[in-house]
Each structure stands twice: as structure tokens, then as C-alpha cells.
Enzyme design. Structure first.
Site, PDB file in Angstrom:
ATOM      1  N   CYS A  82     -22.948 -30.678  -0.461  1.00 37.70           N
ATOM      2  CA  CYS A  82     -22.773 -31.031  -1.879  1.00 37.70           C
ATOM      3  C   CYS A  82     -24.067 -30.915  -2.673  1.00 37.70           C
ATOM      4  CB  CYS A  82     -22.174 -32.423  -2.018  1.00 37.70           C
ATOM      5  SG  CYS A  82     -23.237 -33.775  -1.503  1.00 37.70           S
ATOM      6  N   CYS A 163     -23.464 -33.004  -5.559  1.00 35.87           N
ATOM      7  CA  CYS A 163     -24.339 -34.178  -5.596  1.00 35.87           C
ATOM      8  C   CYS A 163     -25.792 -33.731  -5.676  1.00 35.87           C
ATOM      9  CB  CYS A 163     -24.119 -35.036  -4.350  1.00 35.87           C
ATOM     10  SG  CYS A 163     -24.660 -34.215  -2.823  1.00 35.87           S
TER      11      CYS A 163
END
Ligand code: APR
Length: 248
Positions: A82, A163
Site C-alpha cells: 500500500c 497508505c
């Protein structure tokens, strides 16, 4: 003859389905799951191919919904890290190259992005075949065509599950490097999670002066979309393509 032409397989304004679409999907799936990312070896390529086909075959090519792709997405959810994601808009080849050099990933490095990269597909109500003559164009025919909706669903998931620092490569040779109507503008930027940092790189064609910059009005618009969502923002401009790839 005109009536036949407008009502037949030739009526749309976009390119028709890629010849041998099914075989290409199958080949790419085996290549990806067995060679490129052996950690995804347990994926069932036959099932994935069938889920892809049944998403759009025999259906009105202008009535695609996210729901149509639900089963396909469930079978092939991305497993890429991510915190290593690269987004792009009007800079696809550069983004692919940059990601490869830096060990990062674009959507085309996920299984479904890899399967569909550069392909076209659409069906025809009442027919088991793909329409290889023409498919709906986003602007001229309908926005809810199967190809556009596919990239939108995938892009939304790719962005919302990102992320850490997310990078985006924008084209500094355009007057408006940030395009609100692009998938990056409509779907990805507005779906980044709070606390993510978006690193914007404005890269322009070598040998030409840049036309947009971090302080230009299009990037200001992007900044305001992000600040509403508490996404942090870093921007670098005036990067020539060659320099960017060599040094960034
Ligand atoms: N192959 C072919 N077409 C694609 C691909 C692909 N791998 N990815 C997206 N597309 C389609 C979409 O319909 C998209 O709107 O081509 C168009 C590319 O238009 P651009 O304006 O260059 O870029 P943008 O619309 O911002 O979409 C690119 O969305 O797919 C995600 O993660 C990807 O960040 C990227 C962004």
C-alpha cells in the site's frame, strides 16, 4: 444502409474489442500469476477469465455498473504494497518506467490492471460475442461503458487502499497538468485516505519549457481537493523527463 450502419455493430465511436481478447486475458493471467508474481500462483485464471467475460457479455455496452465487476474484483483483489503506489495522468509510459526503476507499483502492476492494460472490450445485447467493430467512447457515446467503469472501479480501490506516501506523475507540458475530469482527478485524488501524503511530480517534455507549475491554478485545485480530505501535499515542478528519471 445508413440505418443498418447506425443500429449495427459499427455504431460506436471508440475502437472495437481487441481481437483475441479472451486468449490475451488468459495468457496474461498465467504469465502474471506464474512468472511475474509467483506469490499469486493460487489464483484461478480460468475462473478469473470467466468472471471478466460474464461481466459484460450479452449486455448493453452503455450500461456498465460497478456491480458488474464485483465478482471479478473479489477473485483478483490486489496484493501490491500500500505504501509504494504511483498514480499518473497523461504520463502512463513515464510512470511505468519510473515505478520500475524505483521498485514502486502502478495499477498496471496489479493482476487486473495487468490483464486489461491497453485492451478494449464490449459486448452486444443478445449476442455471446465481443463487438470487434466498435465500442462506446467515453465522450461521444456514454460514460458508463464497460472499459471506463472497469478502470474507475480499479482506480478507486487502488487509491483508497493506498497508505504512506503516494506519488503522482502529472504532465507539466500541458496547460492544466491536473485534469479534474481525468480518472486521477475524479476518482483517485478524492479517494485518498486522510493522513496519506501525495507527492506530485510535474514532469515536462525534454527540450520544451514547462507550461504548468506547482503554483498554477490547476494544481491549486488539486491542493484544495486534498486539504478537504486531510491529505498532505508535496509538489515539485520544472522537472524535465530525462532528468526526472535519472535523478529523482
Ligand atoms: N490501459 C489503457 N487504458 C487505461 C489504462 C490502462 N492501463 N488505465 C487507464 N486507462 C484509461 C482510462 O479510461 C483513463 O481515463 O485511459 C484513460 C487514461 O487517461 P489519462 O487522462 O491519461 O489518465 P487518467 O484518466 O487520470 O487515468 C489514469 O487512473 O487508472 C488509474 O492508476 C491509474 O493513476 C492512473 C489514472
Amino acid at each position: 444502409i445508413y440505418k443498418w450502419y447506425r443500429s449495427g455493430l459499427n455504431r460506436w465511436h471508440g475502437p472495437g474489442s481487441t481481437p483475441d481478447f479472451q486468449d490475451i486475458i488468459e495468457d496474461r493471467c498465467y504469465n502474471y500469476t506464474q512468472r511475474i508474481r509467483p506469490d499469486s500462483r493460487s489464483r484461478n485464471c480460468q475462473e478469473i477469465k470467466q468472471a471478466f467475460m460474464s461481466a459484460f457479455i450479452s449486455k448493453d455496452p452503455c450500461k456498465a455498473t460497478k456491480e458488474d465487476y464485483r465478482r471479478l474484483i473479489d477473485l483478483a483483489d490486489p496484493t501490491v504494497p500500500c505504501n509504494k503506489r504511483v498514480l499518473w495522468s497523461k504520463t502512463k509510459e513515464l510512470a511505468r518506467e519510473y515505478a520500475k526503476l524505483r521498485g514502486l507499483v502502478t495499477l498496471e502492476d496489479t493482476l487486473l490492471g495487468f490483464l486489461a492494460d491497453r485492451l478494449h472490450w464490449c459486448g452486444e445485447p443478445g449476442s455471446p460475442d465481443l463487438n470487434t467493430w466498435s465500442c462506446p467512447d467515453w465522450e461521444k457515446d456514454c460514460r458508463t461503458n464497460y472499459r471506463s467503469v472497469f478502470w474507475e472501479v480499479l482506480s478507486e480501490r487502488f487509491a483508497e487502499s493506498a497508505c504512506g506516501t503516494v506519488q503522482v506523475l502529472l504532465n507539466g507540458s500541458l496547460e492544466n497538468a491536473f485534469d479534474e475530469m481525468s480518472i486521477f482527478g475524479r476518482v483517485e485524488a478524492p479517494n485518498l485516505k486522510p493522513m496519506v501524503t501525495l507527492q506530485v511530480w510535474l514532469v515536462h517534455d525534454p527540450g520544451k519549457p514547462p507550461r504548468d507549475s506547482c503554483s498554477g491554478s490547476s494544481i491549486k485545485k488539486l491542493k484544495s481537493i486534498l486539504s478537504e480530505r486531510n491529505v498532505r501535499f508535496i509538489c515539485r515542478d520544472n522537472l524535465s523527463r530525462d532528468l526526472f528519471l535519472r535523478s529523482s
